[in-house]
Motif scaffolding. Sequence first.
Motif, PDB file in Angstrom:
ATOM      1  N   VAL A   1       0.848  -1.395   0.053  1.00 22.17           N
ATOM      2  CA  VAL A   1      -0.071   0.210  -0.088  1.00 22.17           C
ATOM      3  C   VAL A   1       0.940   1.316  -0.033  1.00 22.17           C
ATOM      4  CG1 VAL A   1      -1.734   1.348   1.309  1.00 22.17           C
ATOM      5  CG2 VAL A   1      -1.886  -1.187   1.305  1.00 22.17           C
ATOM      6  N   HIS A   2       1.845   1.336   0.784  1.00 24.20           N
ATOM      7  CA  HIS A   2       2.645   2.642   0.862  1.00 24.20           C
ATOM      8  C   HIS A   2       3.265   2.600  -0.545  1.00 24.20           C
ATOM      9  CE1 HIS A   2       2.146   3.333   4.868  1.00 24.20           C
ATOM     10  NE2 HIS A   2       2.821   2.402   5.518  1.00 24.20           N
ATOM     11  N   GLN A   3       3.662   1.863  -1.149  1.00 18.69           N
ATOM     12  CA  GLN A   3       4.541   1.765  -2.527  1.00 18.69           C
ATOM     13  C   GLN A   3       3.328   2.444  -3.610  1.00 18.69           C
ATOM     14  OE1 GLN A   3       5.534  -2.357  -3.334  1.00 18.69           O
ATOM     15  NE2 GLN A   3       7.320  -2.324  -2.063  1.00 18.69           N
ATOM     16  N   ARG A   4       2.407   1.981  -3.426  1.00 20.87           N
ATOM     17  CA  ARG A   4       1.378   2.680  -4.566  1.00 20.87           C
ATOM     18  C   ARG A   4       0.703   3.872  -4.016  1.00 20.87           C
ATOM     19  NH1 ARG A   4       1.643  -2.786  -4.165  1.00 20.87           N
ATOM     20  NH2 ARG A   4       1.488  -3.998  -5.989  1.00 20.87           N
ATOM     21  N   SER A   5       0.671   4.002  -2.632  1.00 18.68           N
ATOM     22  CA  SER A   5      -0.152   5.523  -2.144  1.00 18.68           C
ATOM     23  C   SER A   5       1.003   5.876  -1.158  1.00 18.68           C
ATOM     24  CB  SER A   5      -1.525   4.943  -1.829  1.00 18.68           C
ATOM     25  OG  SER A   5      -2.451   4.510  -2.591  1.00 18.68           O
ATOM     26  N   PRO A   6       2.008   6.595  -1.226  1.00 14.66           N
ATOM     27  CA  PRO A   6       2.651   6.843  -0.330  1.00 14.66           C
ATOM     28  C   PRO A   6       2.449   8.012   0.578  1.00 14.66           C
ATOM     29  CG  PRO A   6       3.621   7.672  -2.603  1.00 14.66           C
ATOM     30  CD  PRO A   6       2.519   6.644  -2.741  1.00 14.66           C
ATOM     31  N   GLN A   7       1.534   8.722   0.059  1.00 19.84           N
ATOM     32  CA  GLN A   7       0.820   9.658   0.890  1.00 19.84           C
ATOM     33  C   GLN A   7      -0.162   9.422   2.035  1.00 19.84           C
ATOM     34  OE1 GLN A   7      -0.789  13.481  -1.235  1.00 19.84           O
ATOM     35  NE2 GLN A   7       0.433  12.504  -3.070  1.00 19.84           N
ATOM     36  N   ALA A   8      -0.716   8.137   1.902  1.00 21.43           N
ATOM     37  CA  ALA A   8      -1.796   7.548   2.709  1.00 21.43           C
ATOM     38  C   ALA A   8      -1.341   7.380   4.020  1.00 21.43           C
ATOM     39  CB  ALA A   8      -2.469   6.331   1.847  1.00 21.43           C
ATOM     40  N   ARG A   9      -2.184   7.708   5.055  1.00 22.69           N
ATOM     41  CA  ARG A   9      -2.408   7.084   6.398  1.00 22.69           C
ATOM     42  C   ARG A   9      -2.954   5.734   6.193  1.00 22.69           C
ATOM     43  NH1 ARG A   9      -4.507   9.212  11.591  1.00 22.69           N
ATOM     44  NH2 ARG A   9      -4.120   7.693  12.941  1.00 22.69           N
ATOM     45  N   VAL A  10      -2.164   4.717   6.522  1.00 19.85           N
ATOM     46  CA  VAL A  10      -2.838   3.483   6.396  1.00 19.85           C
ATOM     47  C   VAL A  10      -3.254   2.823   7.976  1.00 19.85           C
ATOM     48  CG1 VAL A  10      -2.234   1.140   5.844  1.00 19.85           C
ATOM     49  CG2 VAL A  10      -1.031   2.991   4.761  1.00 19.85           C
ATOM     50  N   LEU A  11      -4.281   2.135   8.009  1.00 17.88           N
ATOM     51  CA  LEU A  11      -5.065   1.815   9.183  1.00 17.88           C
ATOM     52  C   LEU A  11      -5.351   0.162   9.137  1.00 17.88           C
ATOM     53  CD1 LEU A  11      -7.702   4.496  10.144  1.00 17.88           C
ATOM     54  CD2 LEU A  11      -5.111   4.426  10.897  1.00 17.88           C
ATOM     55  N   VAL A  12      -4.630  -0.610   9.809  1.00 12.59           N
ATOM     56  CA  VAL A  12      -5.072  -2.180   9.672  1.00 12.59           C
ATOM     57  C   VAL A  12      -6.242  -2.426  10.909  1.00 12.59           C
ATOM     58  CG1 VAL A  12      -4.300  -4.306  10.128  1.00 12.59           C
ATOM     59  CG2 VAL A  12      -2.960  -2.679   9.070  1.00 12.59           C
ATOM     60  N   VAL A  13      -7.359  -2.821  10.495  1.00  9.31           N
ATOM     61  CA  VAL A  13      -8.459  -3.019  11.405  1.00  9.31           C
ATOM     62  C   VAL A  13      -8.680  -4.407  11.781  1.00  9.31           C
ATOM     63  CG1 VAL A  13     -10.855  -2.505  11.511  1.00  9.31           C
ATOM     64  CG2 VAL A  13      -9.707  -1.156  10.034  1.00  9.31           C
ATOM     65  N   GLY A  14      -8.449  -4.698  13.256  1.00  2.50           N
ATOM     66  CA  GLY A  14      -8.646  -5.765  13.804  1.00  2.50           C
ATOM     67  C   GLY A  14      -9.910  -6.331  13.742  1.00  2.50           C
ATOM     68  N   TYR A  15     -10.272  -7.666  14.379  1.00  7.02           N
ATOM     69  CA  TYR A  15     -11.525  -8.279  14.236  1.00  7.02           C
ATOM     70  C   TYR A  15     -12.082  -8.097  15.579  1.00  7.02           C
ATOM     71  CZ  TYR A  15      -9.784 -10.664  10.195  1.00  7.02           C
ATOM     72  OH  TYR A  15      -9.408 -10.915   8.656  1.00  7.02           O
ATOM     73  N   PRO A  16     -13.355  -7.758  15.728  1.00  8.79           N
ATOM     74  CA  PRO A  16     -14.182  -7.677  16.977  1.00  8.79           C
ATOM     75  C   PRO A  16     -14.368  -9.007  17.610  1.00  8.79           C
ATOM     76  CG  PRO A  16     -15.590  -7.339  15.265  1.00  8.79           C
ATOM     77  CD  PRO A  16     -14.236  -7.420  14.345  1.00  8.79           C
ATOM     78  N   ARG A  17     -14.462  -9.073  18.784  1.00  9.50           N
ATOM     79  CA  ARG A  17     -14.664 -10.304  19.459  1.00  9.50           C
ATOM     80  C   ARG A  17     -16.059 -11.016  18.971  1.00  9.50           C
ATOM     81  NH1 ARG A  17     -13.902 -10.326  24.784  1.00  9.50           N
ATOM     82  NH2 ARG A  17     -12.800  -8.319  24.968  1.00  9.50           N
TER      83      ARG A  17
END
Length: 298
Positions: A186-202
């Motif tokens: 993602v960083h390579q393709r969108s270097p300006q982006a804030r990247v959020l990895v979303v975890g799984y709810p219980r």
Amino acid sequence: MRVLPRIRRILVAGTVAAALTVASPLAAHAGTTTRALPAHPRYVALGDSYTSGPLIPLPRLDPVGCWRSTGNYPARVAYALRAASYTDVSCGGADTTDMTASQSVPLGSNPPQFDALRPDTELVTIGIGGNDFGVFGSVISDCPPLRAGDPTGNPCQRHFTVDGVDTLRQKIDQTRVRVADVVRGVHQRSPQARVLVVGYPRIAPESGTCPAVLPFADGDYPWLNGIEEYLNGALASASADAGADFVDTFPASYGHDACAGTAAWINGQSLSPTAAPYHPNAAGMAGVAAVVVARAGA
């Protein structure tokens, strides 16, 4: 999460962690890479069915086999942040390999999810990892039938433990590497982006059981919670390693597990008109969206 063949047939016909009191050891490596998010960001959402929201009204048809909902958390995040542009390419059944390759789905295919990324993309959410190496799918398919033979024991934990080693945790360790590679892509393709990895709810409650809803042996509930917590810890570690922020939805989903009745964010084993088995409902998507928006603004 990957829709299992049995569940997929149901969907086409019509359409597991907090019992452990310590955090996953992987979570200790989680850090932050927070960067300021511009107002009205250009937003792209990537992910699996815990992102796409199968059966949550109203469904999109692009393609129909992804079971992508207009009421999923990316749509709610885009609305809350007043995104300047919004592209959701999440798809039921996706794993990390579907970021760079087309995914075959019923009645069509979903292009590589990375195709949605642009150099000027400013926010990317990633909800992926549960399907890699069949972790969630194995739990859902293998655990319920084992309850009958040992309803108060932990037959599923024993099933996945070989020579004293939890084989699902081994697979999750491999998933961590894959997710870190996704973030780097993602960083390579969108270097300006804030990247959020979303975890799984219980999915399972911290204590107690509800076998009519979650048909697992009583002694497997703490283990199932631990597997999900370990997966979230792996996602947090991958995020820190690759320069993303981790969005931990697990604490906010306390009291909203599949056993929580009308307060549940997650559907149980039964097909609902508005949520797939073992998947988030509309309330769950709203809850996850709130956590993502809060993290995006941090």
